[in-house]
Design an enzyme around this catalytic site. Sequence first.
Site, PDB file in Angstrom:
ATOM      1  N   ASN A   8       0.846  -1.185   0.000  1.00 55.77           N
ATOM      2  CA  ASN A   8       0.000   0.000   0.000  1.00 55.77           C
ATOM      3  C   ASN A   8       0.886   1.242   0.000  1.00 55.77           C
ATOM      4  O   ASN A   8       1.709   1.416   0.898  1.00 55.77           O
ATOM      5  CB  ASN A   8      -0.905  -0.016   1.237  1.00 55.77           C
ATOM      6  CG  ASN A   8      -1.909   1.110   1.237  1.00 55.77           C
ATOM      7  OD1 ASN A   8      -1.559   2.263   1.044  1.00 55.77           O
ATOM      8  ND2 ASN A   8      -3.170   0.780   1.472  1.00 55.77           N
ATOM      9  N   HIS A  11       0.834   6.247   1.890  1.00 52.73           N
ATOM     10  CA  HIS A  11       1.570   7.212   2.705  1.00 52.73           C
ATOM     11  C   HIS A  11       2.725   7.871   1.963  1.00 52.73           C
ATOM     12  O   HIS A  11       3.328   8.821   2.487  1.00 52.73           O
ATOM     13  CB  HIS A  11       2.011   6.570   4.012  1.00 52.73           C
ATOM     14  CG  HIS A  11       0.823   6.263   4.882  1.00 52.73           C
ATOM     15  ND1 HIS A  11      -0.027   7.240   5.334  1.00 52.73           N
ATOM     16  CD2 HIS A  11       0.317   5.095   5.335  1.00 52.73           C
ATOM     17  CE1 HIS A  11      -1.004   6.690   6.042  1.00 52.73           C
ATOM     18  NE2 HIS A  11      -0.816   5.391   6.056  1.00 52.73           N
ATOM     19  N   HIS A  44      -5.814   3.440  -1.422  1.00 55.11           N
ATOM     20  CA  HIS A  44      -7.152   3.689  -0.889  1.00 55.11           C
ATOM     21  C   HIS A  44      -7.591   5.070  -1.346  1.00 55.11           C
ATOM     22  O   HIS A  44      -7.036   6.078  -0.907  1.00 55.11           O
ATOM     23  CB  HIS A  44      -7.112   3.607   0.637  1.00 55.11           C
ATOM     24  CG  HIS A  44      -8.456   3.728   1.285  1.00 55.11           C
ATOM     25  ND1 HIS A  44      -8.639   3.512   2.632  1.00 55.11           N
ATOM     26  CD2 HIS A  44      -9.685   4.035   0.793  1.00 55.11           C
ATOM     27  CE1 HIS A  44      -9.920   3.685   2.941  1.00 55.11           C
ATOM     28  NE2 HIS A  44     -10.570   4.010   1.839  1.00 55.11           N
ATOM     29  N   ARG A  46      -9.864   7.547  -0.655  1.00 52.89           N
ATOM     30  CA  ARG A  46     -10.816   7.946   0.384  1.00 52.89           C
ATOM     31  C   ARG A  46     -11.755   9.039  -0.117  1.00 52.89           C
ATOM     32  O   ARG A  46     -11.404   9.808  -1.017  1.00 52.89           O
ATOM     33  CB  ARG A  46     -10.063   8.445   1.623  1.00 52.89           C
ATOM     34  CG  ARG A  46      -9.474   7.326   2.467  1.00 52.89           C
ATOM     35  CD  ARG A  46      -8.809   7.881   3.710  1.00 52.89           C
ATOM     36  NE  ARG A  46      -8.467   6.808   4.641  1.00 52.89           N
ATOM     37  CZ  ARG A  46      -9.248   6.407   5.629  1.00 52.89           C
ATOM     38  NH1 ARG A  46     -10.415   7.004   5.818  1.00 52.89           N
ATOM     39  NH2 ARG A  46      -8.884   5.434   6.428  1.00 52.89           N
ATOM     40  N   ARG A  50      -7.610  12.430   1.266  1.00 52.70           N
ATOM     41  CA  ARG A  50      -6.546  12.922   2.153  1.00 52.70           C
ATOM     42  C   ARG A  50      -5.150  12.576   1.653  1.00 52.70           C
ATOM     43  O   ARG A  50      -4.171  13.176   2.074  1.00 52.70           O
ATOM     44  CB  ARG A  50      -6.733  12.382   3.569  1.00 52.70           C
ATOM     45  CG  ARG A  50      -6.530  10.890   3.707  1.00 52.70           C
ATOM     46  CD  ARG A  50      -6.663  10.422   5.140  1.00 52.70           C
ATOM     47  NE  ARG A  50      -8.001  10.637   5.665  1.00 52.70           N
ATOM     48  CZ  ARG A  50      -8.410  10.133   6.833  1.00 52.70           C
ATOM     49  NH1 ARG A  50      -7.584   9.425   7.579  1.00 52.70           N
ATOM     50  NH2 ARG A  50      -9.637  10.332   7.240  1.00 52.70           N
ATOM     51  N   GLU A  71      -8.558   0.056  -2.777  1.00 51.36           N
ATOM     52  CA  GLU A  71      -9.380   0.022  -1.571  1.00 51.36           C
ATOM     53  C   GLU A  71     -10.382   1.161  -1.645  1.00 51.36           C
ATOM     54  O   GLU A  71     -10.043   2.282  -2.048  1.00 51.36           O
ATOM     55  CB  GLU A  71      -8.512   0.168  -0.325  1.00 51.36           C
ATOM     56  CG  GLU A  71      -7.582  -1.011  -0.084  1.00 51.36           C
ATOM     57  CD  GLU A  71      -6.808  -0.886   1.204  1.00 51.36           C
ATOM     58  OE1 GLU A  71      -6.285  -1.925   1.679  1.00 51.36           O
ATOM     59  OE2 GLU A  71      -6.694   0.232   1.736  1.00 51.36           O
ATOM     60  N   THR A 102      -8.045   2.817   8.717  1.00 49.59           N
ATOM     61  CA  THR A 102      -9.204   1.943   8.817  1.00 49.59           C
ATOM     62  C   THR A 102      -9.188   1.214  10.156  1.00 49.59           C
ATOM     63  O   THR A 102      -8.211   0.562  10.504  1.00 49.59           O
ATOM     64  CB  THR A 102      -9.214   0.930   7.659  1.00 49.59           C
ATOM     65  OG1 THR A 102      -9.169   1.653   6.420  1.00 49.59           O
ATOM     66  CG2 THR A 102     -10.474   0.090   7.686  1.00 49.59           C
ATOM     67  N   GLU A 152     -10.272 -10.228   2.628  1.00 50.16           N
ATOM     68  CA  GLU A 152      -9.014  -9.877   3.275  1.00 50.16           C
ATOM     69  C   GLU A 152      -9.283  -9.854   4.771  1.00 50.16           C
ATOM     70  O   GLU A 152     -10.091  -9.055   5.254  1.00 50.16           O
ATOM     71  CB  GLU A 152      -8.496  -8.518   2.812  1.00 50.16           C
ATOM     72  CG  GLU A 152      -7.195  -8.115   3.497  1.00 50.16           C
ATOM     73  CD  GLU A 152      -6.604  -6.816   2.973  1.00 50.16           C
ATOM     74  OE1 GLU A 152      -5.674  -6.301   3.626  1.00 50.16           O
ATOM     75  OE2 GLU A 152      -7.068  -6.324   1.928  1.00 50.16           O
ATOM     76  N   HIS A 192      -3.294  -5.422   7.639  1.00 50.19           N
ATOM     77  CA  HIS A 192      -3.528  -4.307   8.554  1.00 50.19           C
ATOM     78  C   HIS A 192      -2.648  -4.455   9.792  1.00 50.19           C
ATOM     79  O   HIS A 192      -2.774  -5.392  10.557  1.00 50.19           O
ATOM     80  CB  HIS A 192      -4.980  -4.163   9.000  1.00 50.19           C
ATOM     81  CG  HIS A 192      -5.247  -2.783   9.579  1.00 50.19           C
ATOM     82  ND1 HIS A 192      -5.436  -1.673   8.793  1.00 50.19           N
ATOM     83  CD2 HIS A 192      -5.312  -2.341  10.859  1.00 50.19           C
ATOM     84  CE1 HIS A 192      -5.634  -0.612   9.554  1.00 50.19           C
ATOM     85  NE2 HIS A 192      -5.545  -0.987  10.819  1.00 50.19           N
TER      86      HIS A 192
END
Length: 237
Positions: A8, A11, A44, A46, A50, A71, A102, A152, A192
């Site tokens: 992922n 970030h 993701h 969102r 963000r 995602e 999440t 998942e 996660h």
Amino acid sequence: MMPLLGVNIDHVATLRQARGGREPDPIQAAGIVEQAGAKAIVVHLREDRRHINEGDVWSLRKTVTTKLNLEMSIAPEIVNIAVQIKPDQTTLVPEKREELTTEGGLDVVSRQQAVREVVLRLKKEGIKVSLFIDPVNVQIEAAKRTGANLIELHTGDFANAPDEITQDRQLTKLIKAKDLAVDKGLIVTAGHGLNYQNVKKVAGIDAVEELNIGYSIISRAVFVGLDRAVKEMLELI
């Protein structure tokens, strides 16, 4: 057989947004991650944008050569975007605007019809659909009824366990959930909170086909570089 690694890169975009500029570029990051040996790029999109935005996802759709896993919530706006972009896979997740990340699995039981409608629409477009759920029997059974291809398993409780006894208890819960999902014909992945200290136990669960990991890899990359951070994680799993 060891699980595949999906990384992922949200970030990377978080760092970019901190200054509102163009760097670091998540598209460049995705290329490094793939070259290092990861088999999926996860982002993701969102509702509050963000970090990752539509432009990022469109660019990734054009450049990712492994698998693009988007995602997303089941909000109509986001579903419409996914239908247009057509990632290889979508992973339906819960989403609260005030959360930092999440916080748990999607409650498929209470929203089964709404989730099923989104699953069917995405599958009609040729997009594989995974549901990010807690390792709970009723959620797995509900996930199966929606027609999703995969689940998942949320590994947050395992990752956040305060001691080894609690961690092993959560690992057993993950194993039992995996067994039920496989019995029902679902493909199982997990993710996660997984990091360089705890990933080996989850990687050792038979029939978990992919681990999706982001924050710990991007954090490690700050010190050693993204290529090495991905390769170190691959060695562990």
